[in-house]
Motif scaffolding. Structure first.
Motif, PDB file in Angstrom:
ATOM      1  N   ASP A 193       0.847  -1.193   0.000  1.00 15.29           N
ATOM      2  CA  ASP A 193       0.000   0.000   0.000  1.00 15.29           C
ATOM      3  C   ASP A 193       0.877   1.235   0.000  1.00 15.29           C
ATOM      4  O   ASP A 193       1.836   1.347   0.793  1.00 15.29           O
ATOM      5  CB  ASP A 193      -0.912  -0.020   1.239  1.00 15.29           C
ATOM      6  CG  ASP A 193      -2.002   1.015   1.126  1.00 15.29           C
ATOM      7  OD1 ASP A 193      -2.426   1.317  -0.002  1.00 15.29           O
ATOM      8  OD2 ASP A 193      -2.445   1.505   2.203  1.00 15.29           O
ATOM      9  N   GLY A 194       0.580   2.209  -0.869  1.00 12.62           N
ATOM     10  CA  GLY A 194       1.346   3.455  -0.964  1.00 12.62           C
ATOM     11  C   GLY A 194       2.413   3.428  -2.038  1.00 12.62           C
ATOM     12  O   GLY A 194       3.156   4.408  -2.212  1.00 12.62           O
TER      13      GLY A 194
ATOM     14  N   TYR B  27       2.113  12.020  -3.153  1.00 12.86           N
ATOM     15  CA  TYR B  27       0.740  12.556  -3.054  1.00 12.86           C
ATOM     16  C   TYR B  27       0.700  14.060  -3.231  1.00 12.86           C
ATOM     17  O   TYR B  27      -0.331  14.632  -3.570  1.00 12.86           O
ATOM     18  CB  TYR B  27       0.112  12.159  -1.705  1.00 12.86           C
ATOM     19  CG  TYR B  27      -0.299  10.703  -1.678  1.00 12.86           C
ATOM     20  CD1 TYR B  27      -1.553  10.296  -2.147  1.00 12.86           C
ATOM     21  CD2 TYR B  27       0.589   9.725  -1.215  1.00 12.86           C
ATOM     22  CE1 TYR B  27      -1.908   8.965  -2.131  1.00 12.86           C
ATOM     23  CE2 TYR B  27       0.227   8.387  -1.202  1.00 12.86           C
ATOM     24  CZ  TYR B  27      -1.015   8.004  -1.662  1.00 12.86           C
ATOM     25  OH  TYR B  27      -1.372   6.692  -1.648  1.00 12.86           O
ATOM     26  N   CYS B  28       1.881  14.756  -2.968  1.00 10.27           N
ATOM     27  CA  CYS B  28       1.895  16.215  -3.159  1.00 10.27           C
ATOM     28  C   CYS B  28       1.807  16.573  -4.633  1.00 10.27           C
ATOM     29  O   CYS B  28       1.367  17.675  -4.997  1.00 10.27           O
ATOM     30  CB  CYS B  28       3.175  16.808  -2.567  1.00 10.27           C
ATOM     31  SG  CYS B  28       3.150  16.854  -0.747  1.00 10.27           S
TER      32      CYS B  28
ATOM     33  N   HIS C 245       0.719  26.752   3.463  1.00  9.27           N
ATOM     34  CA  HIS C 245       2.101  27.155   3.155  1.00  9.27           C
ATOM     35  C   HIS C 245       2.817  26.115   2.297  1.00  9.27           C
ATOM     36  O   HIS C 245       2.984  26.276   1.092  1.00  9.27           O
ATOM     37  CB  HIS C 245       2.882  27.428   4.447  1.00  9.27           C
ATOM     38  CG  HIS C 245       2.499  28.729   5.105  1.00  9.27           C
ATOM     39  ND1 HIS C 245       3.075  29.192   6.263  1.00  9.27           N
ATOM     40  CD2 HIS C 245       1.584  29.680   4.754  1.00  9.27           C
ATOM     41  CE1 HIS C 245       2.540  30.359   6.590  1.00  9.27           C
ATOM     42  NE2 HIS C 245       1.611  30.667   5.683  1.00  9.27           N
ATOM     43  N   GLN C 246       3.275  24.960   2.912  1.00  3.25           N
ATOM     44  CA  GLN C 246       4.114  23.974   2.221  1.00  3.25           C
ATOM     45  C   GLN C 246       3.491  22.587   2.367  1.00  3.25           C
ATOM     46  O   GLN C 246       2.874  22.287   3.389  1.00  3.25           O
ATOM     47  CB  GLN C 246       5.532  23.965   2.803  1.00  3.25           C
ATOM     48  CG  GLN C 246       6.246  25.297   2.741  1.00  3.25           C
ATOM     49  CD  GLN C 246       7.567  25.265   3.507  1.00  3.25           C
ATOM     50  OE1 GLN C 246       8.232  24.212   3.551  1.00  3.25           O
ATOM     51  NE2 GLN C 246       7.952  26.392   4.078  1.00  3.25           N
ATOM     52  N   CYS C 247       3.702  21.668   1.302  1.00  2.00           N
ATOM     53  CA  CYS C 247       3.241  20.269   1.340  1.00  2.00           C
ATOM     54  C   CYS C 247       4.482  19.381   1.347  1.00  2.00           C
ATOM     55  O   CYS C 247       5.367  19.523   0.500  1.00  2.00           O
ATOM     56  CB  CYS C 247       2.365  19.979   0.122  1.00  2.00           C
ATOM     57  SG  CYS C 247       1.891  18.233  -0.017  1.00  2.00           S
ATOM     58  N   VAL C 248       4.512  18.377   2.271  1.00  2.00           N
ATOM     59  CA  VAL C 248       5.630  17.437   2.394  1.00  2.00           C
ATOM     60  C   VAL C 248       5.082  16.033   2.202  1.00  2.00           C
ATOM     61  O   VAL C 248       4.214  15.595   2.982  1.00  2.00           O
ATOM     62  CB  VAL C 248       6.321  17.563   3.761  1.00  2.00           C
ATOM     63  CG1 VAL C 248       7.471  16.569   3.854  1.00  2.00           C
ATOM     64  CG2 VAL C 248       6.810  18.988   3.979  1.00  2.00           C
ATOM     65  N   SER C 249       5.519  15.289   1.138  1.00  2.00           N
ATOM     66  CA  SER C 249       5.036  13.938   0.867  1.00  2.00           C
ATOM     67  C   SER C 249       5.679  12.948   1.816  1.00  2.00           C
ATOM     68  O   SER C 249       6.879  13.019   2.103  1.00  2.00           O
ATOM     69  CB  SER C 249       5.346  13.535  -0.585  1.00  2.00           C
ATOM     70  OG  SER C 249       4.536  14.258  -1.461  1.00  2.00           O
ATOM     71  N   VAL C 250       4.851  11.914   2.255  1.00  2.00           N
ATOM     72  CA  VAL C 250       5.320  10.773   3.052  1.00  2.00           C
ATOM     73  C   VAL C 250       4.592   9.552   2.523  1.00  2.00           C
ATOM     74  O   VAL C 250       3.740   9.654   1.645  1.00  2.00           O
ATOM     75  CB  VAL C 250       5.036  10.999   4.564  1.00  2.00           C
ATOM     76  CG1 VAL C 250       5.878  12.151   5.117  1.00  2.00           C
ATOM     77  CG2 VAL C 250       3.533  11.256   4.782  1.00  2.00           C
ATOM     78  N   LEU C 251       4.952   8.383   3.094  1.00  2.00           N
ATOM     79  CA  LEU C 251       4.348   7.133   2.626  1.00  2.00           C
ATOM     80  C   LEU C 251       2.840   7.162   2.857  1.00  2.00           C
ATOM     81  O   LEU C 251       2.376   7.455   3.954  1.00  2.00           O
ATOM     82  CB  LEU C 251       4.976   5.938   3.366  1.00  2.00           C
ATOM     83  CG  LEU C 251       4.497   4.551   2.920  1.00  2.00           C
ATOM     84  CD1 LEU C 251       4.847   4.296   1.450  1.00  2.00           C
ATOM     85  CD2 LEU C 251       5.133   3.473   3.805  1.00  2.00           C
TER      86      LEU C 251
ATOM     87  N   CYS D 299       1.301  19.014   6.054  1.00  2.00           N
ATOM     88  CA  CYS D 299       1.532  20.417   5.768  1.00  2.00           C
ATOM     89  C   CYS D 299       2.561  20.998   6.733  1.00  2.00           C
ATOM     90  O   CYS D 299       2.648  20.557   7.901  1.00  2.00           O
ATOM     91  CB  CYS D 299       0.232  21.206   5.873  1.00  2.00           C
ATOM     92  SG  CYS D 299      -1.013  20.707   4.649  1.00  2.00           S
ATOM     93  N   GLN D 300       3.300  22.005   6.274  1.00  2.00           N
ATOM     94  CA  GLN D 300       4.356  22.641   7.068  1.00  2.00           C
ATOM     95  C   GLN D 300       4.262  24.154   6.862  1.00  2.00           C
ATOM     96  O   GLN D 300       4.006  24.612   5.749  1.00  2.00           O
ATOM     97  CB  GLN D 300       5.719  22.096   6.625  1.00  2.00           C
ATOM     98  CG  GLN D 300       6.894  22.574   7.442  1.00  2.00           C
ATOM     99  CD  GLN D 300       8.169  21.834   7.013  1.00  2.00           C
ATOM    100  OE1 GLN D 300       8.356  20.672   7.345  1.00  2.00           O
ATOM    101  NE2 GLN D 300       9.011  22.510   6.262  1.00  2.00           N
ATOM    102  N   CYS D 301       4.427  24.960   7.971  1.00  2.00           N
ATOM    103  CA  CYS D 301       4.293  26.416   7.907  1.00  2.00           C
ATOM    104  C   CYS D 301       5.651  27.071   7.644  1.00  2.00           C
ATOM    105  O   CYS D 301       6.716  26.535   7.977  1.00  2.00           O
ATOM    106  CB  CYS D 301       3.710  26.966   9.205  1.00  2.00           C
ATOM    107  SG  CYS D 301       1.992  26.457   9.481  1.00  2.00           S
TER     108      CYS D 301
END
Length: 1029
Positions: free
Chosen positions: A405-406, A421-422, A431-437, A442-444
């Motif tokens: 999965d992923g 996924y971003c 502000h910012q998008c950070v992809s993970v499994l 989101c990050q400011c």
């Protein structure tokens, strides 16, 4: 209750028995102790001769009673607008005493307050003081001819609740609703209504079978099927041994021990009256105990025809196969069972049958599991999946690679790459998008913090870390903060602390006394001893008297920080410096007042002792003369005394107990034996006076009844008969008195009037009617005849079989039905007749299709058994519409246009609603006739009858007159109006020519009779003309 009914049977049956036999010296029977009160209507609407009839009615009943203080007690109450106790229950013990008192009753001749009379009977007439006895039936018989002028329902209910059984007898104009509101239930036994007082004797017919000492088994048509057992005033039906009495109380039914489950037969019970025998079903034999049964074993006769086994069953045998085999269609031979043919659901793939079982096989590419039923596909991944980076998935005859999965599968179908996924768009992150499994976060940007929604960002609030350095408020800005004061304060030079603004420092000229600074403003304050005015600026000295001057009796005078008391003019301040005392001027000497000196403010006045009045000099006194104020309270003379007066009568009068009025000495009280009727006292003597309706004789003492007929009997057609306070009219023999009770009409009107009957005139009391010869019908004008025979109709008669009809009258009803049938042209293709009897239920005696001749119908009618019980006329109409006029019961189809006629015969008010089904009957095309007798309700009869109601509605006061109704009934609907089964005759046939000739000769004969009558009439007219000339 039985004793009460027995008494009332004696009471009401009296009038019937009086006309049939001479009076007995002794009472007919002993009725037992009963308290009976007659409540008779003496209103002005009861005419003198009618009151005499009511008087005779009571006397005749009393002659039939066992009267005595220990037997039947009788009281009489007369009422109109008031109530008169004629005599109470305890007054008399002998019939002759009661008869004398009844003969002396003078009608009150006022209104009709029936409710007042019932209340009097309940509270007074049936009281112990008036002679009523406990535990003895209390019976009231109310006789009235009008509608009550007061409320009767509530007081009658209270009387019945107190234990009084009420019989309501209505005459002529009496209101049936009011009678039912007064009477005790059931109404058919307690409510009676007749057309006139002359018919009041008819009530005896309702109670003749309740007379004691009468063997009703011998003297009545008891209707018992087997045994009649007589008892005093009644009878009961009994049955022979082995039979039981039915619910109708008359017929018997054999006791069926089988139906009542009072037997020990195993299979079949054969009943006989009061006994039984046992039998077995087919295929069984009765055992020696004659009760139980054993099935016959047919296999014992030889089972050679069965291949395997023989099994006995009821009335035969069956063949049965050994285990694992099934019986063939010949029901004898056997074949091994194919267990797979029952369904191989337990085998996942294939089923293989063997003897008494089966086993499972798997298809190619599968292996059989340990349960030997299901199959599992071969797992090719289990042989090694090294070529797949993540997962190996087995399929039939192979495998394929699949990513975790992923991840997504690369083009080589073996290796995997994580999904970004971003890259699908980071719009959800502020502000910012950070992809993970398997997702993203989101990050400011620097200087912001992520909110709880994990998507948006908020600037960091530095004040939230602690604003101790700011005295009032901390205001955050990017990467820092500054201090701010609350409203009404100013920031000090240190940029942190705050000082309140002093508004008084701007000038306090507006405050009269002092200015006090507060936050954002100031207020004014007064010096000690002053209060701030409403303008909130100026001051006023405090008024201590305004707080309540209760301590000062008169006046309070305020001063600074206090007050003092002061008295009104004419008063002096007491030593307590608060209360005041009026100056007493009488204390200076009252020599000028004869009696008393009374001090007043600033002076005094003189006052007299009680019973005296002050003279004009305002000092001396004179005694009051109370008689001078007017001696209205004294009828004759007033004598004044101190503080009052007393009354004194003129000579020849006595002072009454009220000490005011006077009464003339009553010389009649010394003995008025010389006056026959009344003695009237006058001053110093008396004179004689007669009762109402009498005149004083010349001796001035005795009286003679006034003969109203002697004034001239012009209002009476024939004879005038004088009675007390009036007269009544009597007709000569052969004449009947009319409804106006004055004029007389000949009993045989056919001989005295121009009746106009074409064929024959028949006289009836006060009237007449015309009849036609056989084979002819009376026309609508009631006078002329026609040769149109009774038409072809379907006729259904609904006859009332309720309890109120009574057995002897029911026989008259059956004769009435047969008299109607005699007028009809009954045949299979002519008129058809059906009969329905109803009471609390409905019973078809015979349908339209059953009989085809008059004799058959009349015989069937006479064999009809009386039902008794209630009066459900609405239910009977419903049965007639839905069943009696249906084709299965013999009604001709509607398209044949055979008229349908229904006749309802009843003697009382229906206990259910008739409106709906009476309307449905007429809407269905049924011509409805309504015949009522006795207590039948005219409004209900009119609802049932077809239009015009006058031609379809008939009524008679009693059953003896219904034969006349039968003669007047006309079901004629000429043959031209009906079609279908009318026989079309051959005009040239011999018998038809003869019939035509006879009809023609009859018509010519009638024309000749009319011509002769007309000729004679013309001759009479000519003679009269010659005489006048």
């Amino acid at each position: 209750m039985t004793r009460t009914l027995l008494l009332v049977g004696v009471l009401i049956a009296t009038m019937a028995s009086v006309k049939a036999r001479p009076k007995s010296v002794e009472p007919r029977c002993k009725s037992g102790p009963v308290d009976l009160v007659f409540i008779i209507d003496g209103s002005r609407s009861v005419r003198p001769h009618e009151f005499e009839t009511m008087r005779k009615f009571m006397i005749d009943i009393i002659h039939e009673l066992d009267v005595g203080l220990d037997a039947t007690r009788v009281g009489v109450v007369q009422y109109s607008s008031q109530v008169q106790n004629v005599f109470s229950l305890k007054a008399f013990s002998k019939p002759e005493q009661m008869v004398k008192a009844i003969n002396e009753i003078i009608p009150l001749a006022q209104g009709t307050m029936t409710g007042l009379a019932i209340r009097y009977a309940m509270n007074v007439a049936f009281s112990a003081v008036e002679g009523a006895r406990p535990k003895v039936p209390h019976v009231a018989v109310i006789v009235t001819d009008g509608r009550p002028q007061d409320r009767v329902a509530e007081v009658a209910a209270a009387a019945r609740e107190s234990g009084i059984e009420i019989y309501a007898v209505g005459v002529a104009r009496a209101d049936m609703t009011s009678l039912r509101a007064m009477a005790s239930p059931p109404f058919e036994d307690h409510v009676f209504l007749v057309e006139s007082f002359d018919l009041i004797h008819q009530f005896g017919l309702q109670f003749q079978d309740k007379l004691c000492g009468m063997n009703l088994c011998l003297e009545s048509d008891h209707g018992c099927e087997q045994i009649c057992e007589s008892s005093p005033g009644s009878y009961q039906c009994l049955c022979l041994p082995g039979y039981t009495l039915n619910k109708d109380g008359k017929t018997c039914t054999a006791i069926d021990l089988c139906a009542e489950q009072k037997h020990d037969c195993e299979q079949i019970c054969i009943a006989s009256p009061g006994s039984f025998t046992c039998d077995c079903n087919t295929g069984y034999t009765l055992n020696d105990d004659k009760k139980t049964c054993t099935m016959i074993d047919y296999c014992s006769f030889g089972n050679d025809s069965c291949e395997h086994q023989c099994v006995s069953v009821l009335n035969g045998f069956n063949c049965r196969c050994n285990d694992g085999y099934s019986l063939n269609d010949d029901l004898k031979t056997c074949t091994m069972i194919d267990y797979c043919s029952f369904g191989n659901d337990s085998c996942e793939h294939e089923c293989v049958s063997v003897l008494q079982s089966f086993y499972c096989l798997c298809r190619d590419g599968y292996t059989l599991n340990e349960d030997e039923t299901t199959c599992t596909m071969i797992d090719y991944c289990s042989f090694g999946n090294d070529s797949c980076e993540h997962q190996c998935v087995s399929v039939l005859n192979g495998f394929y690679c699949q990513c975790n999965d992923g991840y997504s599968l690369n083009d080589d179908k073996k290796t995997c790459t994580m999904i970004d996924y971003c890259s699908f768009g980071n719009d959800s992150c502020e502000h910012q998008c950070v992809s993970v499994l398997n997702g993203f976060y989101c990050q400011c940007n620097d200087g912001y913090s992520l909110n709880d929604d994990k998507k948006t960002c908020t600037m960091i609030d530095y004040c939230s870390f602690g604003n101790d350095s700011c005295e009032h408020q901390c205001v955050s800005v990017l990467n820092g903060f500054y201090c701010q004061c609350n409203d009404g304060y100013s920031l000090n030079d240190d940029k942190k602390t705050c000082t309140m603004i002093d508004y008084c420092s701007f000038g306090n000229d507006s405050c009269e006394h002092q200015c006090v600074g507060v936050l954002n403003t100031f207020y004014c304050q007064c010096n000690d001893g002053y209060s701030l005015n409403d303008d909130k600026k100026t001051c006023t000295m405090i008024d201590y008297c305004s707080f309540g001057n209760d301590s000062c009796e008169h006046q309070c005078v305020s001063v600074l920080n206090g007050f003092y008391c002061q008295c009104n003019n004419g008063y002096s301040l007491n030593d307590d410096k608060k209360t005041c005392t009026m100056i007493d001027y009488c204390s200076f000497g009252n020599d000028s007042c004869e009696h008393q000196c009374v001090s007043v403010l600033n002076g005094f006045h003189c006052q007299c002792n009680n019973g005296y009045s002050l003279n004009d000099d305002k000092k001396t006194c004179t005694m009051i003369d109370y008689c001078s104020f007017g001696n209205d309270s004294c009828e004759h003379q007033c004598v004044g005394v101190l503080n009052g007066f007393y009354c004194q009568c003129d000579d020849g009068y006595l002072l009454n107990d009220d000490k005011k009025t006077c009464t003339m000495i009553d010389y009649c009280s010394f003995g008025n034996d010389s006056c026959e009727h009344q003695c009237v006292g006058v001053l110093n003597g008396f004179y004689c006076q007669c009762n109402d309706g009498y005149s004083l004789n010349d001796d001035k003492k005795t009286c003679t009844m006034i003969d109203y007929c002697s004034f001239g009997n012009h209002s009476c057609d024939h004879k005038c008969v004088g009675v007390l306070n009036g007269f009544y009219c009597v007709c000569n023999e052969g004449y009947s008195l009319q409804e106006d009770r004055k004029t007389c009409k000949s009993d045989n009107l056919c001989n005295t009037v121009e009746h106009g009957c074409e064929h024959q005139c028949v006289s009836t009391p006060g009237s007449y009617y015309c009849i036609c010869p056989e084979g002819h019908l009376l026309q609508d004008d009631g006078k002329t005849c026609t040769t149109c025979r009774s038409s072809i109709i379907d006729l259904v008669l609904l006859i009332d079989g309720s309890k109120s009809v009574r057995p002897n009258n029911f026989e008259l009803v059956k004769q009435f039905v047969n008299q109607v049938v005699d007028q009809l042209d009954v045949s299979s293709k002519g008129t058809r007749v059906g009969l329905v009897q109803y009471s609390s239920r409905v019973r078809t005696e015979f349908p339209l299709s059953m009989y085809q001749t008059k004799d058959e119908i009349k015989k069937a009618v006479m064999s009809v058994e009386y039902m008794e019980k209630g009066t459900m006329t609405g239910m009977a109409l419903k049965h007639m519409v839905e069943n009696s006029f249906s084709e299965p019961e013999g009604a001709r189809p509607a398209q044949k246009n055979i008229p349908r006629v229904g006749l309802v015969f009843t003697d009382g008010r229906s206990q259910d609603d008739i409106t709906e089904w009476a309307k449905k009957a007429k809407d269905a095309g049924i011509t409805m006739y309504a015949v009522g007798v006795g207590k039948a309700v005219e409004d209900e009869l009119r609802v049932i009858a077809s239009d015009p109601v006058e031609k379809h509605f008939f009524y008679s006061a009693d059953f003896t007159a219904i034969t006349q109704i039968a003669e007047n009934l006309n079901f004629n609907v000429c043959a031209a109006e009906s079609q279908g089964e009318i026989e079309v005759k051959e005009p040239c046939a011999c018998e038809n020519l003869v019939e035509f000739q006879q009809a023609t000769m009859t018509a010519l004969g009638q024309l000749n009779q009319k011509l002769s009558a007309m000729t004679k009439r013309l001759e009479v007219l000519e003679n009269q003309l010659l005489t006048r000339k």
